[in-house]
Design a protein around this motif. Structure first.
Motif, PDB file in Angstrom:
ATOM      1  N   ILE A   1       0.858  -1.190   0.000  1.00  7.83           N
ATOM      2  CA  ILE A   1       0.000   0.000   0.000  1.00  7.83           C
ATOM      3  C   ILE A   1       0.891   1.235   0.000  1.00  7.83           C
ATOM      4  O   ILE A   1       1.883   1.307   0.734  1.00  7.83           O
ATOM      5  CB  ILE A   1      -0.922   0.018   1.237  1.00  7.83           C
ATOM      6  CG1 ILE A   1      -1.995  -1.075   1.117  1.00  7.83           C
ATOM      7  CG2 ILE A   1      -1.604   1.392   1.391  1.00  7.83           C
ATOM      8  CD1 ILE A   1      -2.846  -1.207   2.365  1.00  7.83           C
ATOM      9  N   THR A   2       0.556   2.219  -0.827  1.00  3.22           N
ATOM     10  CA  THR A   2       1.371   3.430  -0.924  1.00  3.22           C
ATOM     11  C   THR A   2       0.752   4.583  -0.146  1.00  3.22           C
ATOM     12  O   THR A   2      -0.437   4.566   0.185  1.00  3.22           O
ATOM     13  CB  THR A   2       1.545   3.854  -2.383  1.00  3.22           C
ATOM     14  OG1 THR A   2       0.259   4.244  -2.907  1.00  3.22           O
ATOM     15  CG2 THR A   2       2.127   2.734  -3.234  1.00  3.22           C
TER      16      THR A   2
ATOM     17  N   LYS B   1       0.150   7.401  -1.410  1.00  2.00           N
ATOM     18  CA  LYS B   1      -0.865   7.956  -2.306  1.00  2.00           C
ATOM     19  C   LYS B   1      -2.205   7.262  -2.115  1.00  2.00           C
ATOM     20  O   LYS B   1      -3.259   7.908  -2.140  1.00  2.00           O
ATOM     21  CB  LYS B   1      -0.413   7.846  -3.756  1.00  2.00           C
ATOM     22  CG  LYS B   1      -1.406   8.429  -4.758  1.00  2.00           C
ATOM     23  CD  LYS B   1      -0.884   8.343  -6.184  1.00  2.00           C
ATOM     24  CE  LYS B   1      -1.912   8.922  -7.165  1.00  2.00           C
ATOM     25  NZ  LYS B   1      -1.422   8.844  -8.562  1.00  2.00           N
ATOM     26  N   GLN B   2      -2.191   5.945  -1.926  1.00  2.00           N
ATOM     27  CA  GLN B   2      -3.445   5.212  -1.747  1.00  2.00           C
ATOM     28  C   GLN B   2      -4.110   5.547  -0.414  1.00  2.00           C
ATOM     29  O   GLN B   2      -5.332   5.459  -0.293  1.00  2.00           O
ATOM     30  CB  GLN B   2      -3.188   3.710  -1.881  1.00  2.00           C
ATOM     31  CG  GLN B   2      -2.893   3.302  -3.320  1.00  2.00           C
ATOM     32  CD  GLN B   2      -2.391   1.884  -3.467  1.00  2.00           C
ATOM     33  OE1 GLN B   2      -1.766   1.332  -2.554  1.00  2.00           O
ATOM     34  NE2 GLN B   2      -2.669   1.274  -4.611  1.00  2.00           N
TER      35      GLN B   2
ATOM     36  N   ASN C   1      -5.810   9.123  -1.228  1.00  2.00           N
ATOM     37  CA  ASN C   1      -7.038   9.162  -2.035  1.00  2.00           C
ATOM     38  C   ASN C   1      -8.031   8.051  -1.691  1.00  2.00           C
ATOM     39  O   ASN C   1      -8.951   7.764  -2.458  1.00  2.00           O
ATOM     40  CB  ASN C   1      -6.724   9.152  -3.535  1.00  2.00           C
ATOM     41  CG  ASN C   1      -6.084   7.860  -4.013  1.00  2.00           C
ATOM     42  OD1 ASN C   1      -5.976   6.883  -3.274  1.00  2.00           O
ATOM     43  ND2 ASN C   1      -5.641   7.855  -5.258  1.00  2.00           N
TER      44      ASN C   1
ATOM     45  N   THR D   1      -7.913   4.765  -1.452  1.00  2.00           N
ATOM     46  CA  THR D   1      -7.984   3.553  -2.268  1.00  2.00           C
ATOM     47  C   THR D   1      -7.161   2.420  -1.650  1.00  2.00           C
ATOM     48  O   THR D   1      -6.795   1.467  -2.329  1.00  2.00           O
ATOM     49  CB  THR D   1      -7.498   3.827  -3.707  1.00  2.00           C
ATOM     50  OG1 THR D   1      -6.131   4.274  -3.682  1.00  2.00           O
ATOM     51  CG2 THR D   1      -8.364   4.868  -4.405  1.00  2.00           C
ATOM     52  N   SER D   2      -6.876   2.514  -0.353  1.00  2.32           N
ATOM     53  CA  SER D   2      -6.004   1.541   0.314  1.00  2.32           C
ATOM     54  C   SER D   2      -6.693   0.214   0.598  1.00  2.32           C
ATOM     55  O   SER D   2      -6.028  -0.814   0.747  1.00  2.32           O
ATOM     56  CB  SER D   2      -5.494   2.122   1.636  1.00  2.32           C
ATOM     57  OG  SER D   2      -6.556   2.235   2.575  1.00  2.32           O
TER      58      SER D   2
ATOM     59  N   LYS E   1      -6.421  -3.278  -2.501  1.00  3.86           N
ATOM     60  CA  LYS E   1      -5.860  -1.924  -2.649  1.00  3.86           C
ATOM     61  C   LYS E   1      -5.858  -1.495  -4.116  1.00  3.86           C
ATOM     62  O   LYS E   1      -5.566  -2.281  -5.017  1.00  3.86           O
ATOM     63  CB  LYS E   1      -4.435  -1.882  -2.103  1.00  3.86           C
ATOM     64  CG  LYS E   1      -3.472  -2.749  -2.897  1.00  3.86           C
ATOM     65  CD  LYS E   1      -2.093  -2.759  -2.297  1.00  3.86           C
ATOM     66  CE  LYS E   1      -1.142  -3.587  -3.134  1.00  3.86           C
ATOM     67  NZ  LYS E   1      -1.589  -4.966  -3.350  1.00  3.86           N
ATOM     68  N   GLY E   2      -6.205  -0.229  -4.350  1.00  7.10           N
ATOM     69  CA  GLY E   2      -6.159   0.347  -5.690  1.00  7.10           C
ATOM     70  C   GLY E   2      -7.292  -0.053  -6.601  1.00  7.10           C
ATOM     71  O   GLY E   2      -7.398   0.458  -7.711  1.00  7.10           O
TER      72      GLY E   2
ATOM     73  N   TYR F   1     -12.583   2.948  -4.549  1.00 10.15           N
ATOM     74  CA  TYR F   1     -12.518   4.012  -3.537  1.00 10.15           C
ATOM     75  C   TYR F   1     -13.475   3.687  -2.396  1.00 10.15           C
ATOM     76  O   TYR F   1     -14.593   3.203  -2.620  1.00 10.15           O
ATOM     77  CB  TYR F   1     -12.911   5.351  -4.161  1.00 10.15           C
ATOM     78  CG  TYR F   1     -13.514   6.337  -3.182  1.00 10.15           C
ATOM     79  CD1 TYR F   1     -12.710   7.161  -2.416  1.00 10.15           C
ATOM     80  CD2 TYR F   1     -14.907   6.416  -3.011  1.00 10.15           C
ATOM     81  CE1 TYR F   1     -13.265   8.057  -1.504  1.00 10.15           C
ATOM     82  CE2 TYR F   1     -15.466   7.307  -2.106  1.00 10.15           C
ATOM     83  CZ  TYR F   1     -14.637   8.125  -1.359  1.00 10.15           C
ATOM     84  OH  TYR F   1     -15.181   9.000  -0.454  1.00 10.15           O
TER      85      TYR F   1
ATOM     86  N   ASN G   1      -6.968   5.866   6.912  1.00  8.66           N
ATOM     87  CA  ASN G   1      -5.941   6.369   6.002  1.00  8.66           C
ATOM     88  C   ASN G   1      -5.250   7.602   6.571  1.00  8.66           C
ATOM     89  O   ASN G   1      -4.020   7.735   6.494  1.00  8.66           O
ATOM     90  CB  ASN G   1      -6.560   6.707   4.646  1.00  8.66           C
ATOM     91  CG  ASN G   1      -7.100   5.487   3.929  1.00  8.66           C
ATOM     92  OD1 ASN G   1      -6.483   4.425   3.951  1.00  8.66           O
ATOM     93  ND2 ASN G   1      -8.252   5.625   3.304  1.00  8.66           N
TER      94      ASN G   1
END
Length: 349
Positions: free
Chosen positions: A118-119, A121-122, A125, A127-128, A166-167, A170, A176
């Motif tokens: 998981i990033t 960024k995720q 936004n 999207t994790s 993940k990704g 949403y 998060n």
């Protein structure tokens, strides 16, 4: 020469008249609020509309008891805090302290339900795929049990399942932003609140904005719900639970300075960071950026965020196309009038 002077004078007069007409067009905030004055009894609403040339505000109702609410009052802005947290993360990226494409495992301890890939960024936004630590009504627990345990250990333990890959989609999730606060602390060796203060509040000279929720804040509009004033209840537990996701306190004027610096004047972040923040992941009817959303209200496309704390509602949005911004805050989370006020202000075109 005489004719030229006359033409110039006429030009100045027409310009002044056009500007007065434009300003008059937007002098509607108080009149919009006045439509609902009789329906607001034990709480209040403060609103702002700024077209770049003229800033107009209005207010109805009370901050507590029979004390009229005003632009001087401060409110916990709930999830509008997420914009502050996202900007802080991007500012730290600008300093070279992290990269939003990094795995969260570079900065966080390993966890059974946090995928190692998981990033950041995720997280930003939503999207994790992580489950929400506030599920099952836990967001109310600080008011039910203000002396309860809201330590990081307890909050990490509430990440007890994975909601989706993940990704792949949403799903709005406060986990998060709790994790983002921990990442901010990890890379700076300072609290998330200190980073928000140093990277956003101080540079923008926000005199009425605080990176925490506390009873010690002067002019705080009392949290009202079901007619009950909750101001005497300790906010410390709520502040811990909503760190990074919903604990910033501000007023309409400061929040307007923030959103305009971010999305209208574009001075808060560099171009690369702002482009990343306003790169939207689309899922069904949602367009989610990094700490903000792109929403359609009537004919407008607005960028910003809403907030819902235990006893506050907040709207903070900007229209980059027109250079206009709209802020609406209240101190009653069960109020439905604020939605109508915001929608009417969006129609001021």
């Amino acid at each position: 020469m005489k004719n030229l002077i006359i033409i110039i004078i006429i030009g100045f007069v027409l310009t002044a008249c056009n500007q007065q007409l434009k300003d008059k067009q937007f002098l509607k905030v108080q009149s919009v609020l006045n439509e609902y004055r009789d329906a607001v009894s034990d709480f209040g609403i403060v609103a702002l509309f700024d077209n770049g040339n003229h800033l107009d505000t209005g207010s109805i109702g009370y901050s507590f008891e029979k004390n009229p609410i005003s632009t001087k009052n401060r409110f916990c802005i709930g999830s509008c805090t997420k914009m502050f947290t996202a900007v802080t993360v991007l500012k730290l990226q600008e300093k070279g302290l992290l990269n939003i494409n990094d795995s969260v495992y570079r900065y966080l301890p390993k966890h059974k339900f946090i995928d190692s890939t998981i990033t950041i960024k995720q997280l930003l936004n939503h999207t994790s795929g992580l489950t929400d630590i506030l599920k099952n009504g836990f967001q109310n627990e600080p008011f039910i049990n203000p002396q309860g345990d809201f330590s990081d250990k307890v909050l990490f333990s509430r990440i007890d399942t994975i909601d989706f890959e993940k990704g792949s989609r949403y799903q709005y999730c406060n986990t998060n932003y709790f994790l983002l606060a921990k990442i901010i602390e990890s890379v700076t060796d300072k609290s998330c609140e200190m980073n928000i203060q140093e990277l956003i509040i101080n540079p923008l000279n926000l005199k009425n904005t605080f990176p925490y929720y506390s009873n010690t804040i002067n002019n705080l509009a009392h949290p009202i719900i079901d007619g009950q004033d909750l101001n005497e209840i300790s906010k410390f537990a709520n502040n811990k639970l909503s760190q990074g996701s919903g604990n910033v306190v501000s007023d309409v004027l400061d929040l307007n300075i923030f959103i305009r610096a971010l999305l209208i004047d574009k001075t808060l972040l560099d171009k690369k960071s702002l482009d990343q923040m306003t790169s939207f992941f689309e899922y069904k009817n949602t367009k989610t950026g990094l700490g903000l959303f792109k929403n359609k209200y009537g004919k407008r496309i607005l960028l910003g965020h809403t907030g819902l704390q235990i006893s506050y509602i907040s709207y903070a949005f900007a229209d980059p196309k027109t250079g206009e911004s709209i802020i609406v805050l209240n101190n009653n989370a069960k109020d439905e009038i604020i939605d109508k006020v915001f929608e009417k202000l969006c129609g001021q075109k």
